[in-house]
Write an enzyme that holds these catalytic residues in place. Structure first.
Site, PDB file in Angstrom:
ATOM      1  N   HIS A   1       4.191 -27.013  13.681  1.00 11.45           N
ATOM      2  CA  HIS A   1       5.285 -27.566  13.812  1.00 11.45           C
ATOM      3  C   HIS A   1       5.687 -28.656  14.433  1.00 11.45           C
ATOM      4  O   HIS A   1       5.863 -29.768  14.336  1.00 11.45           O
ATOM      5  CB  HIS A   1       5.761 -26.521  14.268  1.00 11.45           C
ATOM      6  CG  HIS A   1       6.246 -25.573  13.880  1.00 11.45           C
ATOM      7  ND1 HIS A   1       5.648 -24.980  12.522  1.00 11.45           N
ATOM      8  CD2 HIS A   1       6.134 -23.826  14.346  1.00 11.45           C
ATOM      9  CE1 HIS A   1       6.132 -23.447  12.289  1.00 11.45           C
ATOM     10  NE2 HIS A   1       6.018 -23.129  13.350  1.00 11.45           N
TER      11      HIS A   1
ATOM     12  N   ARG B   1       1.205  -1.630   0.043  1.00 12.43           N
ATOM     13  CA  ARG B   1       0.215   0.080   0.057  1.00 12.43           C
ATOM     14  C   ARG B   1       1.052   1.066   0.051  1.00 12.43           C
ATOM     15  O   ARG B   1       0.312   1.921   0.271  1.00 12.43           O
ATOM     16  CB  ARG B   1      -0.870  -0.297   1.407  1.00 12.43           C
ATOM     17  CG  ARG B   1      -1.766  -1.155   0.893  1.00 12.43           C
ATOM     18  CD  ARG B   1      -2.812  -1.196   2.157  1.00 12.43           C
ATOM     19  NE  ARG B   1      -1.823  -1.266   3.565  1.00 12.43           N
ATOM     20  CZ  ARG B   1      -3.311  -2.383   4.379  1.00 12.43           C
ATOM     21  NH1 ARG B   1      -4.710  -2.297   3.850  1.00 12.43           N
ATOM     22  NH2 ARG B   1      -2.586  -3.024   5.707  1.00 12.43           N
TER      23      ARG B   1
HETATM   24  N1  LIG Z   1       6.335 -12.932  11.842  1.00 13.09           N
HETATM   25  C1  LIG Z   1       6.306 -14.675  11.639  1.00 13.09           C
HETATM   26  O1  LIG Z   1       7.202 -15.201  11.700  1.00 13.09           O
HETATM   27  C2  LIG Z   1       5.053 -15.616  11.205  1.00 13.09           C
HETATM   28  C3  LIG Z   1       5.017 -16.833  11.048  1.00 13.09           C
HETATM   29  C4  LIG Z   1       4.547 -17.681  10.934  1.00 13.09           C
HETATM   30  C5  LIG Z   1       3.683 -17.216   9.969  1.00 13.09           C
HETATM   31  N2  LIG Z   1       3.323 -15.800   9.712  1.00 13.09           N
HETATM   32  C6  LIG Z   1       2.316 -15.667   8.783  1.00 13.09           C
HETATM   33  O2  LIG Z   1       2.904 -14.371   7.767  1.00 13.09           O
HETATM   34  C7  LIG Z   1       2.000 -14.227   6.819  1.00 13.09           C
HETATM   35  C8  LIG Z   1       2.808 -12.458   7.570  1.00 13.09           C
HETATM   36  O3  LIG Z   1       3.396 -12.548   8.528  1.00 13.09           O
HETATM   37  P1  LIG Z   1       3.667 -10.973   9.315  1.00 13.09           P
HETATM   38  O4  LIG Z   1       4.381 -11.650  10.786  1.00 13.09           O
HETATM   39  O5  LIG Z   1       4.624 -10.325   8.262  1.00 13.09           O
HETATM   40  O6  LIG Z   1       2.849 -10.220   9.350  1.00 13.09           O
HETATM   41  P2  LIG Z   1       2.032  -8.323   9.378  1.00 13.09           P
HETATM   42  O7  LIG Z   1       3.495  -8.065  10.100  1.00 13.09           O
HETATM   43  O8  LIG Z   1       1.040  -8.253  10.070  1.00 13.09           O
HETATM   44  O9  LIG Z   1       2.547  -7.706   8.244  1.00 13.09           O
HETATM   45  C9  LIG Z   1       1.019  -7.985   7.116  1.00 13.09           C
HETATM   46  C10 LIG Z   1       1.745  -7.471   5.714  1.00 13.09           C
HETATM   47  O10 LIG Z   1       0.244  -7.930   5.275  1.00 13.09           O
HETATM   48  C11 LIG Z   1       0.012  -6.398   4.313  1.00 13.09           C
HETATM   49  N3  LIG Z   1      -1.363  -5.754   4.713  1.00 13.09           N
HETATM   50  C12 LIG Z   1      -2.082  -6.338   5.021  1.00 13.09           C
HETATM   51  N4  LIG Z   1      -3.701  -6.044   4.799  1.00 13.09           N
HETATM   52  C13 LIG Z   1      -3.079  -5.781   3.683  1.00 13.09           C
HETATM   53  C14 LIG Z   1      -4.580  -5.091   2.677  1.00 13.09           C
HETATM   54  N5  LIG Z   1      -6.076  -4.894   2.818  1.00 13.09           N
HETATM   55  N6  LIG Z   1      -3.851  -4.188   1.643  1.00 13.09           N
HETATM   56  C15 LIG Z   1      -2.540  -4.777   0.776  1.00 13.09           C
HETATM   57  N7  LIG Z   1      -1.413  -5.030   2.214  1.00 13.09           N
HETATM   58  C16 LIG Z   1      -1.929  -5.294   3.270  1.00 13.09           C
HETATM   59  C17 LIG Z   1       0.685  -4.829   5.475  1.00 13.09           C
HETATM   60  O11 LIG Z   1       0.545  -3.943   4.101  1.00 13.09           O
HETATM   61  P3  LIG Z   1       0.666  -2.534   5.450  1.00 13.09           P
HETATM   62  O12 LIG Z   1       2.154  -2.569   5.871  1.00 13.09           O
HETATM   63  O13 LIG Z   1       0.377  -1.793   4.437  1.00 13.09           O
HETATM   64  O14 LIG Z   1      -0.114  -2.750   6.488  1.00 13.09           O
HETATM   65  C18 LIG Z   1       1.839  -6.529   5.864  1.00 13.09           C
HETATM   66  O15 LIG Z   1       3.131  -5.999   4.227  1.00 13.09           O
HETATM   67  C19 LIG Z   1       0.782 -14.190   8.183  1.00 13.09           C
HETATM   68  O16 LIG Z   1      -0.178 -14.748   7.920  1.00 13.09           O
HETATM   69  C20 LIG Z   1       1.158 -14.460   9.329  1.00 13.09           C
HETATM   70  O17 LIG Z   1       0.163 -15.423   9.624  1.00 13.09           O
HETATM   71  C21 LIG Z   1       4.162 -15.195  10.218  1.00 13.09           C
END
Ligand SMILES: NC(=O)c1ccc[n+]([C@@H]2O[C@H](COP(=O)([O-])OP(=O)(O)OC[C@H]3O[C@@H](n4cnc5c(N)ncnc54)[C@H](OP(=O)(O)O)[C@@H]3O)[C@@H](O)[C@H]2O)c1
Length: 511
Positions: free
Chosen positions: A264, A65
């Site tokens: 896991h 975005r």
């Molecule tokens: N972090 C981990 O270690 C981890 C581990 C396992 C699984 N996961 C999974 O991996 C995925 C990502 O995790 P994360 O920790 O990176 O999540 P996060 O930090 O909350 O990031 C989410 C991303 O999605 C984007 N987003 C959300 N809604 C949007 C929309 N309506 N339009 C455009 N962009 C949008 C956000 O962009 P904006 O910056 O614009 O809001 C951000 O780049 C999730 O499904 C999570 O459950 C993460």
């Protein structure tokens, strides 16, 4: 016997030692500003490039975005690479990668942005030779999967043709329970065929997890003992020493069991307990994992064979830390658990009567993930109780992280004139035995996506079987209306967890 006479005719004949390099392709990353992309995915892409495993045409398209130009997005990628990549920064590699970096600005409901994405991918195909092969990595909240998949479909981006491949990568959690996992899958598979869907459980990308297969099936000395005749029980532990940090929004209502046991830990159980597959091809490997997950049985009394806890406030490692209920964003009456332990059994001839204990928690004594296969005592012990006071049960412990390796625990005579037996360890550590450092799990998994190699990605049947195992515990806990038991930070969980094993005359290992 010569090696050729033992060759498996079902194998594809490929030499798995050879370096595998991805073919021409572009990776589209949704969620580029997210924590996962910044800390793991972008650095892993650079590390692959630095190891020479990406083709010169490889292109990376960020979708988000922010109002960024291609150049500004490249700067964001560079910062993440410099801060988090495993290998050193090489300007030549970076410049080659940077030449293929593009950014498309838009939200998931913005059709025009997906038009731009299609045009950008067409431009990359023409100018860089990606040959129209595209992987879409959804590093975004699962509630957005539907919108993105539909946009990709409507804009003609999901269907491969003329030998051009299209793949989609989704991150756990794969649903919240069996029903929602099925709904989520229906959404993704309404657009992408099953073999184009790559579900990431990043544990499967870890060297130590793949080493379970080598340890069990390359060696002759473990497998004869790997059964109910010799094994007393198995403990699978995933302990973290940190709290939930800034993940309150995600964690509340999810909890330790859904967050890591469903994926896991049950994957580790499957690899530890499955029969030998006829080959390491995806279909053979997954078939064995599914068979063993389908054979898991649950205790009749779920309450007596499970435990739940929440970390309390207190001192941990010289620091006073918040309790879970005091964490920002967590309601003060939250019933979400930060520790969960369950017992399951496996109804097969190999494992009948051998309990598998699984536990996971935050703010525990140490950060460690391990699988401990604990053996029965020798049937006739010549040593008196006094002589073997400090002698426990033999064990093979696979250390998944950190300090990756494996340990054998067995009894040895204490030097001296007396006869006394005490536990000792024989140790294999990756750091000591190999000079090269292990790649990050995401390096391996992203490479496998680009190569179209699915063995390390669970398929939907495994996801559903895992929810079938966990859902009854979740329902029991929800119906019980009780709060998880509080435990001190830096401890090994609530009293209930110790009692769970005491009921079976066993104790948890202190890793
Ligand atoms: N972090 C981990 O270690 C981890 C581990 C396992 C699984 N996961 C999974 O991996 C995925 C990502 O995790 P994360 O920790 O990176 O999540 P996060 O930090 O909350 O990031 C989410 C991303 O999605 C984007 N987003 C959300 N809604 C949007 C929309 N309506 N339009 C455009 N962009 C949008 C956000 O962009 P904006 O910056 O614009 O809001 C951000 O780049 C999730 O499904 C999570 O459950 C993460």
């Amino acid at each position: 016997m010569s090696p050729s006479s033992t060759a498996n005719p079902l194998r594809d004949g490929r030499d798995r030692r050879l370096t595998r390099i991805a073919g021409p392709s572009a990776l589209v990353l949704f969620g580029v500003t997210g924590d996962l992309a910044q800390k793991k995915l972008l650095p892993a892409i650079y590390d692959l490039a630095n190891r020479g495993l990406l083709p010169p045409s490889f292109s990376l398209v960020g979708f988000g975005r922010r109002d960024w130009t291609h150049e500004q997005f490249a700067d964001v990628v560079e910062e993440s690479v410099r801060d988090h990549s495993r290998t050193s920064f090489n300007p030549d590699v970076w410049n080659q990668l940077k030449a293929g970096i593009r950014f498309v600005q838009g939200g998931f409901d913005d059709g025009a942005a997906f038009d731009t994405l299609r045009d950008t991918l067409a431009e990359l195909e023409k100018t860089r030779g990606t040959r129209g092969n595209h992987a879409f990595y959804l590093s975004i909240p699962p509630k957005s999967f539907e919108a993105v998949c539909q946009q990709l479909s409507e804009h003609g981006l999901a269907q491969g043709e003329d030998g051009k491949w299209r793949r989609v990568v989704i991150e756990k959690p794969f649903g919240h329970d069996l029903e929602s996992a099925r709904e989520l899958n229906a959404i993704v598979e309404s657009v992408f065929p099953p073999d184009a869907v790559f579900r990431i459980d990043h544990y499967l990308g870890k060297e130590t997890v793949q080493n379970i297969l080598a340890l069990r099936f390359a060696n002759q000395m473990f497998e004869p003992l790997w059964n109910a005749r010799y094994v007393d029980h198995v403990q699978i532990t995933m302990a973290e020493d940190i709290g939930i940090g800034s993940r309150a929004g995600y964690y509340d209502g999810v909890g330790a069991a859904r967050d890591v046991i469903q994926n896991h830990l049950l994957q580790l159980l499957a690899l530890t307990a499955m029969e030998e597959p006829i080959s390491f091809d995806a279909k053979d490997l997954r078939a064995e994992k599914e068979k063993v997950l389908a054979a898991v049985t649950l205790p009749e009394d779920l309450g007596a064979h499970s435990a739940r806890g929440q970390y309390a406030a207190g001192w941990q490692g010289g620091e006073y830390v918040n309790g879970f209920l005091d964490e920002e964003g967590i309601p003060e009456d939250s019933a979400t658990e930060t520790f969960a332990a369950i017992r399951v059994d496996i109804n097969t001839r190999r494992w009948s009567g051998v309990p598998f204990y699984l536990r996971a928690g935050k703010r525990l004594g140490r950060r460690v993930t391990e699988i401990a296969v604990v053996f029965k005592r020798a049937p006739n012990l010549l040593f008196t109780e006094g002589e073997s006071e400090e002698f426990g049960q033999n064990a093979v412990v696979i250390r998944v992280q950190p300090d990756e390796g494996a340990t054998l625990r067995f009894g040895s005579k204490v030097p001296g004139t007396q006869m006394e037996v005490r536990d000792v360890s024989m140790d294999f550590g990756y750091g000591h035995s190999f000079t090269e450092s292990s790649p990050e799990a995401y390096e391996r998994l992203i490479l496998d996506v680009l190569l179209g190699e699915p063995p390390l990605f669970p398929r939907q049947a495994e996801v559903e079987l895992s929810w079938k195992i966990l859902d009854p515990f979740e329902k029991y806990w929800a119906d019980s209306g009780t709060q998880p038991e509080s435990y001190a930070p830096g401890s090994w969980g609530p009293e209930q967890a110790a009692e769970l094993l005491e009921r079976d005359q066993r104790t948890w290992r202190r890793p």
